[in-house]
Design a protein around this motif. Structure first.
Motif, PDB file in Angstrom:
ATOM      1  N   THR A 123      16.374  10.473   1.116  1.00 21.67           N
ATOM      2  CA  THR A 123      15.053   9.564   1.441  1.00 21.67           C
ATOM      3  C   THR A 123      14.253  10.267   2.454  1.00 21.67           C
ATOM      4  O   THR A 123      13.105  10.330   2.491  1.00 21.67           O
ATOM      5  CB  THR A 123      15.367   8.169   1.349  1.00 21.67           C
ATOM      6  OG1 THR A 123      16.049   8.079   0.211  1.00 21.67           O
ATOM      7  CG2 THR A 123      14.172   7.346   1.408  1.00 21.67           C
ATOM      8  N   ALA A 129      16.403   1.943   2.780  1.00 23.06           N
ATOM      9  CA  ALA A 129      16.030   1.995   1.390  1.00 23.06           C
ATOM     10  C   ALA A 129      16.470   2.814   0.464  1.00 23.06           C
ATOM     11  O   ALA A 129      16.991   2.644  -0.662  1.00 23.06           O
ATOM     12  CB  ALA A 129      14.447   2.535   1.401  1.00 23.06           C
ATOM     13  N   ASN A 176      19.255   1.389  -2.238  1.00 23.85           N
ATOM     14  CA  ASN A 176      18.990   1.849  -3.539  1.00 23.85           C
ATOM     15  C   ASN A 176      20.088   2.353  -4.348  1.00 23.85           C
ATOM     16  O   ASN A 176      20.509   2.001  -5.748  1.00 23.85           O
ATOM     17  CB  ASN A 176      17.812   2.693  -3.743  1.00 23.85           C
ATOM     18  CG  ASN A 176      17.435   3.099  -4.940  1.00 23.85           C
ATOM     19  OD1 ASN A 176      17.790   2.866  -6.090  1.00 23.85           O
ATOM     20  ND2 ASN A 176      16.267   4.046  -5.136  1.00 23.85           N
ATOM     21  N   SER A 211       9.007   0.252  -6.110  1.00 25.99           N
ATOM     22  CA  SER A 211       9.359   0.728  -4.781  1.00 25.99           C
ATOM     23  C   SER A 211       8.739   2.045  -4.511  1.00 25.99           C
ATOM     24  O   SER A 211       8.336   2.219  -3.273  1.00 25.99           O
ATOM     25  CB  SER A 211      10.903   1.005  -4.849  1.00 25.99           C
ATOM     26  OG  SER A 211      11.743   0.036  -5.101  1.00 25.99           O
ATOM     27  N   LEU A 271       5.403   0.828  -3.265  1.00 25.45           N
ATOM     28  CA  LEU A 271       5.332   0.462  -1.921  1.00 25.45           C
ATOM     29  C   LEU A 271       5.713   1.591  -0.841  1.00 25.45           C
ATOM     30  O   LEU A 271       5.427   1.396   0.392  1.00 25.45           O
ATOM     31  CB  LEU A 271       6.870  -0.807  -1.612  1.00 25.45           C
ATOM     32  CG  LEU A 271       6.573  -2.108  -2.427  1.00 25.45           C
ATOM     33  CD1 LEU A 271       7.706  -2.719  -2.518  1.00 25.45           C
ATOM     34  CD2 LEU A 271       5.337  -2.776  -1.772  1.00 25.45           C
ATOM     35  N   SER A 272       6.412   2.600  -1.086  1.00 26.71           N
ATOM     36  CA  SER A 272       6.460   3.816  -0.245  1.00 26.71           C
ATOM     37  C   SER A 272       5.157   4.396  -0.013  1.00 26.71           C
ATOM     38  O   SER A 272       4.886   4.940   0.824  1.00 26.71           O
ATOM     39  CB  SER A 272       7.572   4.720  -0.988  1.00 26.71           C
ATOM     40  OG  SER A 272       6.912   5.471  -2.177  1.00 26.71           O
ATOM     41  N   PHE A 286       8.518   0.157   3.931  1.00 26.80           N
ATOM     42  CA  PHE A 286       9.888   0.431   3.445  1.00 26.80           C
ATOM     43  C   PHE A 286      10.787  -0.597   3.692  1.00 26.80           C
ATOM     44  O   PHE A 286      11.879  -0.755   3.221  1.00 26.80           O
ATOM     45  CB  PHE A 286      10.259   1.768   4.346  1.00 26.80           C
ATOM     46  CG  PHE A 286       9.700   3.021   3.866  1.00 26.80           C
ATOM     47  CD1 PHE A 286      10.046   3.728   2.593  1.00 26.80           C
ATOM     48  CD2 PHE A 286       8.626   3.502   4.643  1.00 26.80           C
ATOM     49  CE1 PHE A 286       9.569   4.750   2.252  1.00 26.80           C
ATOM     50  CE2 PHE A 286       7.958   4.639   4.098  1.00 26.80           C
ATOM     51  CZ  PHE A 286       8.392   5.346   2.917  1.00 26.80           C
ATOM     52  N   ARG A 297       9.984  -3.560   2.985  1.00 27.82           N
ATOM     53  CA  ARG A 297      10.293  -4.347   1.447  1.00 27.82           C
ATOM     54  C   ARG A 297      10.950  -3.765   0.423  1.00 27.82           C
ATOM     55  O   ARG A 297      11.623  -4.439  -0.204  1.00 27.82           O
ATOM     56  CB  ARG A 297       8.647  -4.563   1.190  1.00 27.82           C
ATOM     57  CG  ARG A 297       7.748  -5.332   1.922  1.00 27.82           C
ATOM     58  CD  ARG A 297       6.385  -5.458   1.512  1.00 27.82           C
ATOM     59  NE  ARG A 297       5.548  -6.262   2.449  1.00 27.82           N
ATOM     60  CZ  ARG A 297       4.687  -6.923   2.260  1.00 27.82           C
ATOM     61  NH1 ARG A 297       4.070  -7.087   0.908  1.00 27.82           N
ATOM     62  NH2 ARG A 297       3.834  -7.608   3.101  1.00 27.82           N
ATOM     63  N   ILE A 298      11.194  -2.371   0.620  1.00 28.97           N
ATOM     64  CA  ILE A 298      12.120  -1.781  -0.419  1.00 28.97           C
ATOM     65  C   ILE A 298      13.387  -2.058  -0.017  1.00 28.97           C
ATOM     66  O   ILE A 298      14.112  -2.126  -0.992  1.00 28.97           O
ATOM     67  CB  ILE A 298      11.820  -0.225  -0.118  1.00 28.97           C
ATOM     68  CG1 ILE A 298      10.292   0.136  -0.427  1.00 28.97           C
ATOM     69  CG2 ILE A 298      12.489   0.466  -1.267  1.00 28.97           C
ATOM     70  CD1 ILE A 298       9.703   1.477  -0.511  1.00 28.97           C
ATOM     71  N   TRP A 315      16.262  -3.760  -2.908  1.00 33.86           N
ATOM     72  CA  TRP A 315      17.624  -3.482  -3.169  1.00 33.86           C
ATOM     73  C   TRP A 315      18.460  -4.119  -2.722  1.00 33.86           C
ATOM     74  O   TRP A 315      19.741  -4.139  -3.270  1.00 33.86           O
ATOM     75  CB  TRP A 315      17.712  -1.864  -2.904  1.00 33.86           C
ATOM     76  CG  TRP A 315      16.751  -0.929  -3.422  1.00 33.86           C
ATOM     77  CD1 TRP A 315      15.579  -0.566  -3.095  1.00 33.86           C
ATOM     78  CD2 TRP A 315      16.430  -1.013  -5.009  1.00 33.86           C
ATOM     79  NE1 TRP A 315      14.996   0.159  -4.081  1.00 33.86           N
ATOM     80  CE2 TRP A 315      15.594   0.026  -5.117  1.00 33.86           C
ATOM     81  CE3 TRP A 315      17.282  -1.220  -6.173  1.00 33.86           C
ATOM     82  CZ2 TRP A 315      15.072   0.335  -6.471  1.00 33.86           C
ATOM     83  CZ3 TRP A 315      16.736  -0.917  -7.309  1.00 33.86           C
ATOM     84  CH2 TRP A 315      15.655  -0.015  -7.613  1.00 33.86           C
ATOM     85  N   ALA A 357      10.459  -7.345  -6.438  1.00 31.59           N
ATOM     86  CA  ALA A 357       9.654  -6.221  -6.488  1.00 31.59           C
ATOM     87  C   ALA A 357       7.897  -6.309  -6.783  1.00 31.59           C
ATOM     88  O   ALA A 357       7.345  -5.971  -6.218  1.00 31.59           O
ATOM     89  CB  ALA A 357      10.335  -4.761  -6.869  1.00 31.59           C
TER      90      ALA A 357
END
Length: 465
Positions: free
Chosen positions: A81, A234, A238, A381, A384-385, A390, A392-393, A397, A434
């Protein structure tokens, strides 16, 4: 890093039915290569080793493959990531020469992490003899490196070499097993490692053709990226979300000891892995269609914000982004719901055709249904990226992990009837959170761009604006 997505999108739009089929095929391989390779290995070994090897050797191979695949995905997730974000930032700034160095750094960190994980799992916990330990650790390391190379392939524009790479790996393993017919578990593990090594070499060659600069070791790049901790979390959350219920069921009443302290739950493992394969069409759709359309809409909004557009034009562009999100979310859910319904109805026949344990019908059905919502969480996600949110991501997860673990723990005593239920409830919860977070962020997207998520205004340390 959606370069190859645009290429496949153009192929699908310009070459008629042949283009659509070609884009779907290449997209499936590019977005889900490690999954497809592991699925092929599991199915081949499931049929071949039962008749050619002793039950204990068959269990050793299946356990090694399951642990190598799942743990490698988790170990590499935070590294992949952060590396992907670093590479995409450099590409945005026109610094293509930095990509090989980022890839090299990520591969070296991944190799170190995989060797440590392999030592702990196969050396200490499983107590394998030295040759098997080394081969199993090598298999995990190769899987990890393929997980790292995968995202970098999205920045290339040639899809044929990637397809050839995965096909070559699977073809080599299959040919060796059926033509050479190795008998011992060490020989089979060496065969799998050979196929993985061939695939990895061809994948790296494909990246090198598009990014030919000389790579250098740059460990300090991790500290130079703002939000690196949130990025890593994140990716880690995930990956853990996918496996948490499987890990817990390895210690459920229906599980069994496999290698030393390593345990498996064969019924749930087979069913859940098969159910997770239904994610491939959704991942292909995201790669080929939905991410490319969102990228264009979001890029147009950013052009308005950084140009001379007035407030009305910026707001119209923001509404176009919201429209694209709604349309593609609906498309993804409809497509995946059809696949889930197909699996729900035909689960007995699928299980029978693949010669799997019939008790896995419950797990297959619930996992295939959970994939619908899991893909929603993935697509949200990705959005949001783009928004650079991040934190919130991580929240999405984390919800998946907590709900999945709690439900799995509660229903573990239900036996086969509860297989897949933890994954389903976790996916539903994550998808709900999400969608809510994306809606809230999209509504105030203009404010986030200019104020709430602007480093010049709020600094570098924000995770949840």
């Amino acid at each position: 890093m959606a370069g190859i997505g645009f290429k496949l999108d153009r192929l699908a739009r310009e070459d008629g039915l042949r283009g659509i089929a070609g884009a779907a095929c290449h997209g499936a391989v590019i977005s889900s290569g490690p999954w497809l390779m592991t699925a092929s290995a599991v199915l081949i070994l499931n049929g071949w080793t039962r008749s050619a090897m002793a039950p204990a050797d068959h269990m050793l191979l299946q356990t090694s493959l399951v642990y190598a695949f799942s743990i490698s995905a988790v170990v590499t997730a935070p590294i992949a990531t952060v590396a992907t974000r670093l590479a995409s930032d450099r590409l945005y700034m026109g610094d293509r020469d930095a990509v090989p160095s980022i890839l090299l750094t990520a591969l070296l960190w991944t190799t170190a992490a995989s060797l440590i994980a392999g030592t702990l799992l196969f050396g200490l916990a499983a107590g394998m003899r030295p040759d098997l330990f080394l081969l199993a650790t090598a298999m995990m390391t190769l899987f990890s490196q393929i997980w790292i190379a995968g995202p970098f392939l999205h920045a290339t524009h040639r899809y044929a070499p990637i397809f050839v790479a995965y096909l070559t790996g699977v073809g080599l393993v299959t040919s060796a097993l059926f033509l050479v017919a190795p008998r011992g578990p060490a020989a089979v593990l060496a065969t799998i490692c050979g196929g993985l090594l061939a695939t990895l070499g061809l994948l790296l060659a494909a990246v090198r053709e598009d990014f030919p600069s000389v790579p250098i070791w740059r460990p300090d790049w991790l500290t130079q990226n703002r939000g690196a901790l949130a990025l890593g979390l994140a990716g880690l959350t995930n990956a853990v979300a996918v496996w948490i219920d499987k890990w817990m069921l390895w210690w459920a009443p229906d599980s069994m000891a496999a290698l030393g302290a390593l345990r498996v739950n064969p019924v749930n493992d087979q069913a859940s892995f098969l159910g997770l394969l239904t994610m491939i069409p959704g991942l292909t759709l995201i790669l080929v269609t939905t991410e490319t359309r969102f990228d264009r809409a979001f890029g147009a909004l950013m052009d308005h914000c950084t140009g001379t557009a007035n407030r009305r034009r910026i707001e119209n562009a923001r509404r176009k982004v919201a429209f694209v999100i709604r349309r593609d979310l609906r498309l993804l859910m409809v497509q995946q719901a059809i696949i889930a319904a197909f699996c729900w109805v035909l689960a007995p026949e699928i299980i029978r055709f693949l010669n799997l344990d019939a008790r896995g019908i419950f797990g297959l059905r619930l996992t295939a249904l959970g994939v619908v919502f899991h893909l929603v969480a993935i697509q949200m996600s990705i959005i949001l990226s783009y928004y650079d949110l991040f934190g919130r991501i991580v929240a999405i997860w984390s919800v998946f992990i907590i709900v999945s673990a709690a439900t799995t723990s509660f229903y573990s005593s239900a036996g086969i009837a509860g297989f897949g239920f933890g994954y389903l409830t976790g996916a539903v919860a994550a998808a709900s959170v999400a969608v809510a977070l994306v809606v809230e962020a999209t509504v105030k997207l203009t404010y986030l761009v200019f104020v709430g998520n602007n480093p010049a205004v709020v600094g570098q340390a924000r995770l949840w604006p």
